[in-house]
Design a protein around this motif. Structure first.
Motif, PDB file in Angstrom:
ATOM      1  N   LYS A 218      46.672  40.498  28.053  1.00 20.71           N
ATOM      2  CA  LYS A 218      47.178  40.682  26.692  1.00 20.71           C
ATOM      3  C   LYS A 218      48.892  40.336  27.363  1.00 20.71           C
ATOM      4  O   LYS A 218      49.275  39.112  27.763  1.00 20.71           O
ATOM      5  N   ASP A 219      49.403  40.772  26.604  1.00 26.59           N
ATOM      6  CA  ASP A 219      50.849  40.579  26.063  1.00 26.59           C
ATOM      7  C   ASP A 219      51.802  40.905  27.206  1.00 26.59           C
ATOM      8  O   ASP A 219      53.646  41.121  26.732  1.00 26.59           O
ATOM      9  N   TYR A 220      51.026  41.732  28.199  1.00 27.59           N
ATOM     10  CA  TYR A 220      51.986  41.766  29.472  1.00 27.59           C
ATOM     11  C   TYR A 220      52.035  41.066  31.295  1.00 27.59           C
ATOM     12  O   TYR A 220      50.370  40.585  31.161  1.00 27.59           O
TER      13      TYR A 220
ATOM     14  N   TYR B  16      47.911  57.283  34.818  1.00 25.79           N
ATOM     15  CA  TYR B  16      46.869  58.140  32.855  1.00 25.79           C
ATOM     16  C   TYR B  16      47.803  56.408  31.726  1.00 25.79           C
ATOM     17  O   TYR B  16      48.315  56.744  31.219  1.00 25.79           O
ATOM     18  N   ALA B  17      47.967  54.823  32.457  1.00 27.43           N
ATOM     19  CA  ALA B  17      48.302  54.118  31.452  1.00 27.43           C
ATOM     20  C   ALA B  17      47.225  53.873  30.895  1.00 27.43           C
ATOM     21  O   ALA B  17      47.690  53.659  29.923  1.00 27.43           O
ATOM     22  N   ASN B  18      45.714  53.795  31.326  1.00 24.77           N
ATOM     23  CA  ASN B  18      45.171  53.383  30.074  1.00 24.77           C
ATOM     24  C   ASN B  18      45.176  52.966  29.165  1.00 24.77           C
ATOM     25  O   ASN B  18      45.051  52.570  27.595  1.00 24.77           O
ATOM     26  N   GLY B  19      45.499  51.050  29.526  1.00 26.41           N
ATOM     27  CA  GLY B  19      45.835  50.125  29.051  1.00 26.41           C
ATOM     28  C   GLY B  19      46.710  49.489  29.086  1.00 26.41           C
ATOM     29  O   GLY B  19      47.151  48.475  28.452  1.00 26.41           O
ATOM     30  N   ASP B  20      48.341  50.880  28.794  1.00 23.56           N
ATOM     31  CA  ASP B  20      49.698  50.801  28.371  1.00 23.56           C
ATOM     32  C   ASP B  20      50.068  50.509  29.583  1.00 23.56           C
ATOM     33  O   ASP B  20      50.568  50.805  30.351  1.00 23.56           O
TER      34      ASP B  20
ATOM     35  N   HIS C  52      40.207  57.164  35.631  1.00 25.78           N
ATOM     36  CA  HIS C  52      41.470  56.375  34.741  1.00 25.78           C
ATOM     37  C   HIS C  52      41.829  54.780  35.312  1.00 25.78           C
ATOM     38  O   HIS C  52      42.929  54.171  34.713  1.00 25.78           O
ATOM     39  N   GLU C  53      40.848  54.578  36.836  1.00 29.41           N
ATOM     40  CA  GLU C  53      42.041  53.415  36.662  1.00 29.41           C
ATOM     41  C   GLU C  53      40.382  52.045  36.588  1.00 29.41           C
ATOM     42  O   GLU C  53      40.528  51.440  36.971  1.00 29.41           O
ATOM     43  N   TRP C  54      39.609  52.761  35.529  1.00 25.49           N
ATOM     44  CA  TRP C  54      38.815  52.284  35.714  1.00 25.49           C
ATOM     45  C   TRP C  54      38.718  50.987  34.834  1.00 25.49           C
ATOM     46  O   TRP C  54      38.624  51.444  33.816  1.00 25.49           O
ATOM     47  N   PHE C  55      37.848  49.916  34.890  1.00 23.79           N
ATOM     48  CA  PHE C  55      37.808  48.894  33.737  1.00 23.79           C
ATOM     49  C   PHE C  55      37.001  48.084  32.782  1.00 23.79           C
ATOM     50  O   PHE C  55      35.985  48.318  34.224  1.00 23.79           O
ATOM     51  N   ASP C  56      36.525  48.423  31.823  1.00 21.35           N
ATOM     52  CA  ASP C  56      35.193  48.448  31.459  1.00 21.35           C
ATOM     53  C   ASP C  56      35.469  47.180  30.793  1.00 21.35           C
ATOM     54  O   ASP C  56      36.286  46.941  29.449  1.00 21.35           O
ATOM     55  N   ASP C  57      34.419  45.878  30.960  1.00 22.54           N
ATOM     56  CA  ASP C  57      34.818  44.696  30.671  1.00 22.54           C
ATOM     57  C   ASP C  57      34.166  44.440  29.245  1.00 22.54           C
ATOM     58  O   ASP C  57      34.532  43.488  28.497  1.00 22.54           O
ATOM     59  N   GLN C  58      33.304  44.773  29.165  1.00 24.12           N
ATOM     60  CA  GLN C  58      32.472  45.477  27.477  1.00 24.12           C
ATOM     61  C   GLN C  58      34.372  45.747  26.637  1.00 24.12           C
ATOM     62  O   GLN C  58      34.355  45.449  25.894  1.00 24.12           O
ATOM     63  N   ALA C  59      33.959  47.318  26.743  1.00 23.62           N
ATOM     64  CA  ALA C  59      35.629  47.301  25.813  1.00 23.62           C
ATOM     65  C   ALA C  59      36.916  47.944  26.636  1.00 23.62           C
ATOM     66  O   ALA C  59      37.664  48.558  25.592  1.00 23.62           O
ATOM     67  N   LYS C  60      36.935  46.991  27.425  1.00 22.13           N
ATOM     68  CA  LYS C  60      38.136  47.247  28.083  1.00 22.13           C
ATOM     69  C   LYS C  60      39.144  48.517  27.255  1.00 22.13           C
ATOM     70  O   LYS C  60      40.061  48.607  27.223  1.00 22.13           O
ATOM     71  N   GLN C  61      39.058  49.557  28.222  1.00 21.40           N
ATOM     72  CA  GLN C  61      38.942  51.308  27.339  1.00 21.40           C
ATOM     73  C   GLN C  61      40.752  51.010  28.626  1.00 21.40           C
ATOM     74  O   GLN C  61      41.436  51.597  28.451  1.00 21.40           O
ATOM     75  N   PHE C  62      40.103  51.011  29.999  1.00 22.89           N
ATOM     76  CA  PHE C  62      41.560  51.276  31.057  1.00 22.89           C
ATOM     77  C   PHE C  62      41.842  50.494  31.613  1.00 22.89           C
ATOM     78  O   PHE C  62      40.706  49.873  32.203  1.00 22.89           O
ATOM     79  N   THR C  63      42.908  50.598  32.829  1.00 26.23           N
ATOM     80  CA  THR C  63      43.649  49.582  33.513  1.00 26.23           C
ATOM     81  C   THR C  63      43.916  49.744  34.937  1.00 26.23           C
ATOM     82  O   THR C  63      44.658  51.054  33.650  1.00 26.23           O
TER      83      THR C  63
END
Length: 232
Positions: A97-99, A190-194, A221-232
């Motif tokens: 994203k922007d990071y 616990y970044a959860n996308g941040d 909380h380390e799981w990345f869902d390509d569909q929902a993009k909930q966590f990274t």
């Protein structure tokens, strides 16, 4: 409710991973010992040790903000004044994203004697500065009995999280038998996308992981869902 932690700054002592898969080749030992500048400024941070598949190796990762340098080095040896071995460290960034991440480096130390033998190391470069010379223990050895592992999960980023790492350091220092390092059950930052929270987590955990190897599994909380993009 837990108070959010202001993580240590680069190089700051507090009373003391995304995973990368690049394999680096150990350079030949040089004749003269390397002595890093004392009390010099450094941009090196988020240092972590990790076991390799070989008991004679140790992986070190670290980060540096504000640099386009993609090469650094790790010097190591059997005493803090005898850093005679060196390996290259290769860096890369990632963008989501922007990071954009800091430069993330990885080096693999080789030729280590297993059995928790104590070595010393520093990482960095002339451009980045060097980390303080720090001791670590090699792999305890295959088949070694009575090995102690420091196990935790759901560490997060609070004052309690930092206290947990400090307790790990204290427990490690008090061991009288062999050490197997740290085992994390996942749910780290616990970044959860941040994404910047991966950096603050790396800064916080360095109080332990710059001298105690840490292995980790993936939590939800380390799981990345390509569909929902909930966590990274």
């Amino acid at each position: 409710q837990q108070q959010q932690l202001s993580p240590p700054k680069s190089g700051e002592m507090v009373g003391g991973l995304p995973c990368f898969v690049t394999v680096l080749v150990c350079l030949a030992s040089l004749g003269d010992a390397f002595v890093p500048p004392k009390d010099a400024a450094t941009t090196v941070e988020q240092i972590g040790l990790n076991y390799d598949a070989s008991v004679s190796k140790m992986v070190v990762t670290f980060a540096s903000f504000g640099t386009s340098e993609t090469t650094a080095e790790c010097w190591y040896g059997t005493s803090p004044d005898n850093l005679t071995e060196t390996v290259s460290a290769t860096g890369q960034t990632y963008t989501l994203k922007d990071y954009t991440s800091p430069m993330l480096f990885k080096a693999t130390l080789d030729g280590l004697e297993s059995g928790n033998k104590v070595y010393y190391y520093t990482v960095g470069s002339e451009a980045l500065g060097y980390s303080k010379v720090t001791p670590f223990k090699s792999h305890p050895g295959v088949g070694t009995e009575g090995v102690t592992f420091h196990v935790y999960g759901d560490i997060g980023q609070t004052n309690n999280s930092l206290n947990t790492f400090l307790e790990v350091v204290e427990n490690e220092e008090g061991l009288t038998g062999p050490s197997g390092g740290i085992v994390s059950m996942g749910d780290l930052s616990y970044a959860n996308g941040d994404e910047p929270r991966w950096d603050t987590f790396g800064q916080m955990r360095q109080v332990a992981t710059d001298h105690i190897p840490m292995l980790t599994t993936l939590g939800n909380h380390e799981w990345f869902d390509d569909q929902a993009k909930q966590f990274t």
